[in-house]
Design a protein around this motif. Structure first.
Motif, PDB file in Angstrom:
ATOM      1  N   THR A  40       0.846  -1.195   0.000  1.00 37.77           N
ATOM      2  CA  THR A  40       0.000   0.000   0.000  1.00 37.77           C
ATOM      3  C   THR A  40       0.881   1.244   0.000  1.00 37.77           C
ATOM      4  O   THR A  40       1.889   1.293   0.719  1.00 37.77           O
ATOM      5  CB  THR A  40      -0.918   0.023   1.234  1.00 37.77           C
ATOM      6  OG1 THR A  40      -1.739  -1.154   1.252  1.00 37.77           O
ATOM      7  CG2 THR A  40      -1.821   1.249   1.221  1.00 37.77           C
ATOM      8  N   PHE A  41       0.496   2.233  -0.807  1.00 34.93           N
ATOM      9  CA  PHE A  41       1.206   3.505  -0.831  1.00 34.93           C
ATOM     10  C   PHE A  41       0.325   4.538  -0.136  1.00 34.93           C
ATOM     11  O   PHE A  41      -0.839   4.720  -0.485  1.00 34.93           O
ATOM     12  CB  PHE A  41       1.499   3.945  -2.264  1.00 34.93           C
ATOM     13  CG  PHE A  41       2.133   5.309  -2.368  1.00 34.93           C
ATOM     14  CD1 PHE A  41       3.398   5.543  -1.857  1.00 34.93           C
ATOM     15  CD2 PHE A  41       1.452   6.365  -2.969  1.00 34.93           C
ATOM     16  CE1 PHE A  41       3.987   6.795  -1.938  1.00 34.93           C
ATOM     17  CE2 PHE A  41       2.034   7.619  -3.067  1.00 34.93           C
ATOM     18  CZ  PHE A  41       3.303   7.836  -2.546  1.00 34.93           C
ATOM     19  N   HIS A  42       0.875   5.220   0.862  1.00 35.88           N
ATOM     20  CA  HIS A  42       0.107   6.173   1.659  1.00 35.88           C
ATOM     21  C   HIS A  42       0.428   7.599   1.214  1.00 35.88           C
ATOM     22  O   HIS A  42       1.598   7.987   1.116  1.00 35.88           O
ATOM     23  CB  HIS A  42       0.421   6.002   3.140  1.00 35.88           C
ATOM     24  CG  HIS A  42       0.001   4.665   3.691  1.00 35.88           C
ATOM     25  ND1 HIS A  42      -1.273   4.408   4.138  1.00 35.88           N
ATOM     26  CD2 HIS A  42       0.695   3.505   3.838  1.00 35.88           C
ATOM     27  CE1 HIS A  42      -1.358   3.158   4.549  1.00 35.88           C
ATOM     28  NE2 HIS A  42      -0.172   2.585   4.378  1.00 35.88           N
ATOM     29  N   THR A  43      -0.602   8.385   0.933  1.00 39.08           N
ATOM     30  CA  THR A  43      -0.466   9.793   0.587  1.00 39.08           C
ATOM     31  C   THR A  43      -1.289  10.613   1.577  1.00 39.08           C
ATOM     32  O   THR A  43      -2.059  10.072   2.374  1.00 39.08           O
ATOM     33  CB  THR A  43      -0.971  10.075  -0.845  1.00 39.08           C
ATOM     34  OG1 THR A  43      -2.407  10.104  -0.839  1.00 39.08           O
ATOM     35  CG2 THR A  43      -0.492   9.001  -1.819  1.00 39.08           C
ATOM     36  N   HIS A  44      -1.141  11.940   1.498  1.00 39.27           N
ATOM     37  CA  HIS A  44      -1.955  12.792   2.378  1.00 39.27           C
ATOM     38  C   HIS A  44      -3.409  12.813   1.923  1.00 39.27           C
ATOM     39  O   HIS A  44      -4.270  13.372   2.609  1.00 39.27           O
ATOM     40  CB  HIS A  44      -1.377  14.215   2.391  1.00 39.27           C
ATOM     41  CG  HIS A  44      -1.525  14.962   1.115  1.00 39.27           C
ATOM     42  ND1 HIS A  44      -0.847  14.602  -0.033  1.00 39.27           N
ATOM     43  CD2 HIS A  44      -2.285  16.037   0.797  1.00 39.27           C
ATOM     44  CE1 HIS A  44      -1.174  15.440  -1.005  1.00 39.27           C
ATOM     45  NE2 HIS A  44      -2.036  16.311  -0.541  1.00 39.27           N
ATOM     46  N   GLY A  76      -4.944   9.876   1.267  1.00 35.71           N
ATOM     47  CA  GLY A  76      -5.403   8.524   1.518  1.00 35.71           C
ATOM     48  C   GLY A  76      -4.489   7.500   0.884  1.00 35.71           C
ATOM     49  O   GLY A  76      -3.531   7.829   0.179  1.00 35.71           O
ATOM     50  N   SER A  77      -4.776   6.244   1.126  1.00 42.49           N
ATOM     51  CA  SER A  77      -3.910   5.162   0.669  1.00 42.49           C
ATOM     52  C   SER A  77      -4.301   4.668  -0.717  1.00 42.49           C
ATOM     53  O   SER A  77      -5.432   4.830  -1.175  1.00 42.49           O
ATOM     54  CB  SER A  77      -3.965   4.004   1.666  1.00 42.49           C
ATOM     55  OG  SER A  77      -5.290   3.511   1.777  1.00 42.49           O
ATOM     56  N   SER A 113      -3.730   1.083  -3.141  1.00 39.39           N
ATOM     57  CA  SER A 113      -3.284  -0.303  -3.166  1.00 39.39           C
ATOM     58  C   SER A 113      -2.476  -0.564  -4.429  1.00 39.39           C
ATOM     59  O   SER A 113      -2.912  -0.220  -5.538  1.00 39.39           O
ATOM     60  CB  SER A 113      -4.485  -1.249  -3.121  1.00 39.39           C
ATOM     61  OG  SER A 113      -4.074  -2.592  -3.307  1.00 39.39           O
ATOM     62  N   ALA A 128      -7.387   7.297  -4.817  1.00 37.09           N
ATOM     63  CA  ALA A 128      -6.976   7.114  -3.425  1.00 37.09           C
ATOM     64  C   ALA A 128      -8.204   7.004  -2.529  1.00 37.09           C
ATOM     65  O   ALA A 128      -9.326   7.339  -2.934  1.00 37.09           O
ATOM     66  CB  ALA A 128      -6.090   8.274  -2.986  1.00 37.09           C
TER      67      ALA A 128
END
Length: 311
Positions: free
Chosen positions: A32-36, A38-39, A41, A56
């Motif tokens: 999972t890649f997390h950003t500001h 939201g995540s 997949s 996201a």
């Protein structure tokens, strides 16, 4: 790293949000890649065609593309300052880096220019790049960046940790010492690229391994470096008259009829100096040019041939 087709695990992918902010991730199953916003997949991208939009958890859409080498260069982990894409492009063009060329690079830094050179020379079987980097920490970063971009360490690349020397350069290219090769000229380099604080210190070694007609390119940051390396190239006697220049890149804002230059631009990053290698024992005719007042010492000006206009 694959260059076309659907995304696969292990691919480097660039995600761009609506404001133009970019993130580069290596796809892994179940990750999972997390950003500001939201995540995201990774599984939503694996198997999807390039140019897809992934949403996201917060509802923001990201355009997914494989990064261009220019994008990868600007985002890579840095030890030394990178060679910017605009300068790398000039080096490829004006140093005439061709498929199958044997290129020596001294000052690998973060490996940015190495990636450009490797891609240019490696499309032919005889292409080789030998990179020297005196600092072990920078060499480790360069190796990691090159391996990450190509997905493996290119077989036509050799990274040497240490100072440049002519015997070490030939040994790195041929796998044998110059004395054992039997034909040192047969393992000489077509191009030499010097990206370091004092490239003039390496001119004798560069000249020793550069084939007649080959080209040396020096990348320097300041005008004092530019003057020193140019005058030392002339004083060496084994190079034809050097040329020097810099490039500046300015983007444009395009929105309907609102067409104007961007407020920000990539200005000065470095100077490029190129010169061609003369044949052994050859001295080029003295260059006729009008001497600028105060450019040389009184003794040098006395020995300068008078300017003449050829008819």
């Amino acid at each position: 790293m694959t260059r076309r087709g659907p995304f696969a695990a292990g691919d480097l992918v660039q995600l761009t949000d609506p404001k133009g902010r970019m993130h580069q991730v290596v796809l892994q199953k179940g990750a999972t890649f997390h950003t500001h916003r939201g995540s995201l997949s990774h599984d939503d991208l694996i198997g999807a065609p390039e140019g897809s939009v992934v949403i996201a958890a917060g509802g923001t859409g990201y355009v997914a593309l494989r990064p261009l080498l220019a994008d990868y260069t600007l985002a890579m982990k840095r030890g030394a300052t990178i060679v910017y894409p605009k300068d790398a492009a000039q080096i490829l063009a004006y140093a005439d880096i061709f498929p199958g060329a044997r290129v020596l690079e001294a000052g690998a830094g973060s490996g940015a220019l190495s990636c450009w050179l490797l891609r240019a020379v490696g499309s032919a079987p005889s292409g080789r790049l030998v990179s020297f980097e005196r600092r072990p920490d920078f060499a480790a970063i360069a190796a990691a960046n090159v391996t990450k971009y190509f997905g493996e360490t290119p077989g036509w690349w050799r990274l040497v940790t240490g100072d440049l020397s002519a015997p070490a350069a030939l040994e790195s290219l041929s796998g044998t010492s110059p004395a054992d090769s039997g034909d040192p000229a047969g393992v000489s380099f077509d191009r030499v690229i010097l990206d370091m604080l004092a490239p003039w210190e390496c001119l004798p070694d560069a000249a020793a391994v550069l084939a007649p007609g080959g080209l040396i390119c020096c990348y320097v940051a300041t005008t004092t470096q530019l003057s020193r390396v140019t005058e030392d190239l002339r004083a060496h006697g084994g190079f034809f008259e050097p040329a020097a220049w810099e490039t500046m890149a300015r983007g444009w804002h395009l929105d309907g009829l609102a067409v104007r230059p961007d407020h920000r631009m990539i200005g000065h990053t470095g100077f490029l100096v190129t010169a061609r290698r003369l044949a052994p024992g050859v001295t080029a005719p003295p260059r006729r040019r009008r001497p600028a007042k105060g450019a040389h010492s009184a003794e040098d000006e006395k020995n300068t041939q008078p300017y003449a206009t050829e008819m």
